[in-house]
Motif scaffolding. Structure first.
Motif, PDB file in Angstrom:
ATOM      1  N   LEU A 105       0.798  -1.226   0.000  1.00 47.31           N
ATOM      2  CA  LEU A 105       0.000   0.000   0.000  1.00 47.31           C
ATOM      3  C   LEU A 105       0.831   1.278   0.000  1.00 47.31           C
ATOM      4  CD1 LEU A 105      -2.709  -1.356   2.368  1.00 47.31           C
ATOM      5  CD2 LEU A 105      -3.265  -0.101   0.291  1.00 47.31           C
ATOM      6  N   THR A 108       0.920   3.895  -2.874  1.00 46.27           N
ATOM      7  CA  THR A 108      -0.276   4.713  -3.090  1.00 46.27           C
ATOM      8  C   THR A 108      -0.276   5.950  -2.205  1.00 46.27           C
ATOM      9  OG1 THR A 108      -1.733   3.678  -1.416  1.00 46.27           O
ATOM     10  CG2 THR A 108      -1.532   2.569  -3.550  1.00 46.27           C
ATOM     11  N   ARG A 121      -5.466   1.757  -5.622  1.00 46.93           N
ATOM     12  CA  ARG A 121      -6.030   1.086  -4.449  1.00 46.93           C
ATOM     13  C   ARG A 121      -7.165   0.140  -4.833  1.00 46.93           C
ATOM     14  NH1 ARG A 121      -5.932   5.871   0.167  1.00 46.93           N
ATOM     15  NH2 ARG A 121      -3.661   5.829   0.470  1.00 46.93           N
ATOM     16  N   LEU A 124      -5.489  -2.972  -5.858  1.00 42.59           N
ATOM     17  CA  LEU A 124      -5.031  -3.715  -4.682  1.00 42.59           C
ATOM     18  C   LEU A 124      -6.200  -4.420  -3.999  1.00 42.59           C
ATOM     19  CD1 LEU A 124      -2.547  -1.121  -3.130  1.00 42.59           C
ATOM     20  CD2 LEU A 124      -1.941  -3.346  -4.073  1.00 42.59           C
ATOM     21  N   LEU A 173      -8.718   4.162   3.690  1.00 43.60           N
ATOM     22  CA  LEU A 173      -8.026   3.868   2.436  1.00 43.60           C
ATOM     23  C   LEU A 173      -9.011   3.969   1.271  1.00 43.60           C
ATOM     24  CD1 LEU A 173      -6.002   0.795   3.718  1.00 43.60           C
ATOM     25  CD2 LEU A 173      -5.061   3.050   3.177  1.00 43.60           C
ATOM     26  N   VAL A 176     -10.187   1.097  -1.347  1.00 45.11           N
ATOM     27  CA  VAL A 176     -10.117  -0.256  -0.796  1.00 45.11           C
ATOM     28  C   VAL A 176     -11.476  -0.566  -0.164  1.00 45.11           C
ATOM     29  CG1 VAL A 176      -9.039  -1.764   0.911  1.00 45.11           C
ATOM     30  CG2 VAL A 176      -7.639  -0.128  -0.372  1.00 45.11           C
TER      31      VAL A 176
END
Length: 211
Positions: A105, A108, A121, A124, A173, A176
């Motif tokens: 992470l 980012t 993100r 991810l 985040l 996410v």
């Protein structure tokens, strides 16, 4: 032994695992939480071994690195298996896994363009993070009791993964999905159980009333 643990004033796993380990073990320590100006001054002072936080001062000598500090605090508090090398190996593996996920992470965090950051993100959240969660949940299911990751008692590994999952589900985040853990019922149940521990709940409510 005089201890002072320094990290920012939020419950990120990198320091919270050690803060809580000391707290749960009844080990007195100075809980230093620098604001931005204090952090900049500390960083410029040249006294941080690797230019990062957290750091732990033990009788005036400064030590660094999340895993090393967590293991040390776990040993002091009884939350690290000092007499079972295999159990210690399993705890270390999970601490390192949490660190590896952070590395996924970190890139980012440096992206300034909001759309680019969001896209990174989201990728991810579709790929790397679910794979990590599956691997971590497998380790939980491999244990003799799914109440904890290693053995039949709480360790610093449980604290680390508990806060890591909280990070993913907090909404901090952007991009996410906050429901990623829903696809991992054992991991979700573990997180809920650790979060509901009365000692941990009291700590969180006294230090982070909104969490």
């Amino acid at each position: 032994m005089k201890l002072a643990l320094t990290y920012f004033n939020f419950p990120f796993w990198r320091a919270e695992v050690s803060r809580l380990a000391l707290h749960l073990g009844g080990i007195p320590f100075e809980d230093i939480r620098p604001d931005r100006d204090q952090w900049m001054a500390l960083k410029a002072s040249g006294t941080l071994p690797y230019g990062q936080l957290p750091v732990l001062d033990v009788d005036g000598v400064r030590y660094a690195q999340t895993g090393a500090i967590a293991r040390f605090c776990g040993q002091l508090s009884g939350l690290y298996p000092t007499s079972d090398p295999i159990a210690a190996l399993r705890v270390d593996e999970l601490l390192d896994a949490a660190t590896e996920i952070n590395y996924e992470l970190y890139p980012t965090m440096r992206v300034k363009d909001p759309e680019e950051k969001l896209a990174m993100r989201q990728a991810l959240g579709r790929e790397q993070i679910p794979r990590w969660l599956t691997a971590i949940e497998t380790r939980l299911l491999d244990n003799e009791t799914q109440a904890y990751f290693v053995g039949t008692q709480m360790t610093v590994a449980d604290l680390a993964i508990w806060r890591l999952i909280a990070w993913f589900t907090s909404g901090i985040l952007d991009g996410v999905p906050t429901d990623l853990v829903d696809k991992h019922p054992a991991l979700k149940a573990h997180h809920a159980a650790i979060d509901a521990d009365p000692r941990i709940r009291a700590w969180m409510e006294s230090h982070y009333p909104s969490k």
